[in-house]
Scaffold this motif. Sequence first.
Motif, PDB file in Angstrom:
ATOM      1  N   ARG A   8       0.842  -1.185   0.000  1.00 52.85           N
ATOM      2  CA  ARG A   8       0.000   0.000   0.000  1.00 52.85           C
ATOM      3  C   ARG A   8       0.888   1.250   0.000  1.00 52.85           C
ATOM      4  O   ARG A   8       1.901   1.300   0.696  1.00 52.85           O
ATOM      5  CB  ARG A   8      -0.895   0.016   1.243  1.00 52.85           C
ATOM      6  CG  ARG A   8      -1.830   1.224   1.337  1.00 52.85           C
ATOM      7  CD  ARG A   8      -2.634   1.206   2.612  1.00 52.85           C
ATOM      8  NE  ARG A   8      -3.541   0.061   2.650  1.00 52.85           N
ATOM      9  CZ  ARG A   8      -4.316  -0.239   3.705  1.00 52.85           C
ATOM     10  NH1 ARG A   8      -4.259   0.490   4.786  1.00 52.85           N
ATOM     11  NH2 ARG A   8      -5.107  -1.294   3.654  1.00 52.85           N
ATOM     12  N   LYS A 146      -6.240  -7.611   4.201  1.00 54.98           N
ATOM     13  CA  LYS A 146      -6.736  -6.602   5.126  1.00 54.98           C
ATOM     14  C   LYS A 146      -8.053  -6.042   4.596  1.00 54.98           C
ATOM     15  O   LYS A 146      -8.190  -5.755   3.412  1.00 54.98           O
ATOM     16  CB  LYS A 146      -5.709  -5.471   5.284  1.00 54.98           C
ATOM     17  CG  LYS A 146      -4.424  -5.922   5.971  1.00 54.98           C
ATOM     18  CD  LYS A 146      -3.455  -4.764   6.133  1.00 54.98           C
ATOM     19  CE  LYS A 146      -2.182  -5.224   6.818  1.00 54.98           C
ATOM     20  NZ  LYS A 146      -1.205  -4.118   7.000  1.00 54.98           N
ATOM     21  N   ASP A 150      -9.166   2.392   3.068  1.00 59.26           N
ATOM     22  CA  ASP A 150      -7.893   3.062   3.339  1.00 59.26           C
ATOM     23  C   ASP A 150      -8.176   4.318   4.171  1.00 59.26           C
ATOM     24  O   ASP A 150      -9.031   5.134   3.825  1.00 59.26           O
ATOM     25  CB  ASP A 150      -7.236   3.450   2.006  1.00 59.26           C
ATOM     26  CG  ASP A 150      -5.807   3.947   2.188  1.00 59.26           C
ATOM     27  OD1 ASP A 150      -5.464   4.394   3.304  1.00 59.26           O
ATOM     28  OD2 ASP A 150      -5.037   3.902   1.210  1.00 59.26           O
ATOM     29  N   ASN A 159      -0.617  -5.018   2.297  1.00 56.81           N
ATOM     30  CA  ASN A 159      -2.073  -4.956   2.380  1.00 56.81           C
ATOM     31  C   ASN A 159      -2.676  -6.306   2.770  1.00 56.81           C
ATOM     32  O   ASN A 159      -3.865  -6.539   2.615  1.00 56.81           O
ATOM     33  CB  ASN A 159      -2.666  -4.452   1.055  1.00 56.81           C
ATOM     34  CG  ASN A 159      -2.174  -5.251  -0.143  1.00 56.81           C
ATOM     35  OD1 ASN A 159      -1.731  -6.400  -0.003  1.00 56.81           O
ATOM     36  ND2 ASN A 159      -2.240  -4.660  -1.336  1.00 56.81           N
TER      37      ASN A 159
END
Length: 252
Positions: A8, A146, A150, A159
């Motif tokens: 990310r 996950k 965000d 991530n």
Amino acid sequence: MTENPYIRNPHLEGDTFFFKGGKTGVLLFHGFTATTAEVRLLANCLHKAKFTISVPLLPGHGTYPAELNDRSWQDWYTAAEKAYLDLADKCQHVFVSGESMGALLALLLASRHPEISGLIVFSPAIKIKGLWQSRLLAPFKPWLVKTGADDGLPWKGYNVYPLKAAVQMLKLQKVVRKELSKIAQPTIIFTGAYDHTIDPDSGNIISEGISSQIKHVHLMPESPHCIILDKEVDKACQITKEFIGKTLADLV
């Protein structure tokens, strides 16, 4: 170059870095699945106060989640200790700090190196909701994706949650709990009121477990798990600077 699909915010700086400053050093450790971007705002703030700053990228982080699954908690600690010894060679006093899993490494270092001047931990991952499930899942899948939107914070890392690595964090928690009583340095513990990652009692577990005569738990009323990337980072930095200054004054 192909972009890493597991990272990310790949545009952010997340490698090891070092800022030369004065004779007092601060060693900062990022958390599980993260990179050094997680502590960069705090590092910048402390460096402006003339501290020498060292921030290592922990083994298995910032590459691919499979590499993190191949690492043990001992690998993380060995890297943390090397960074500490390198910084101690350059500085008269060293304070050790960490975020989440990085806080566990800071605690373990302090328990094994009584010459460390002080300890600053953020959202210490001494107890995490549901982490025990990684033991059940790790034999069957490499990681969990996950979930959730965000949050927009300048965080760089995986991530996904690598499950074998999560089991290693469970082992690290156990080791740290056994060694808490060996910690006698002045200690400051930050927790976030909106932290949905660690157990709400994590700060008290550490405060009650260490032997330090000087210890403070600061509940940051507007902060999530990543205190040092959110709206109260400047306040956390100011409290940290005051803590270091007071601790150094007491050493004279």
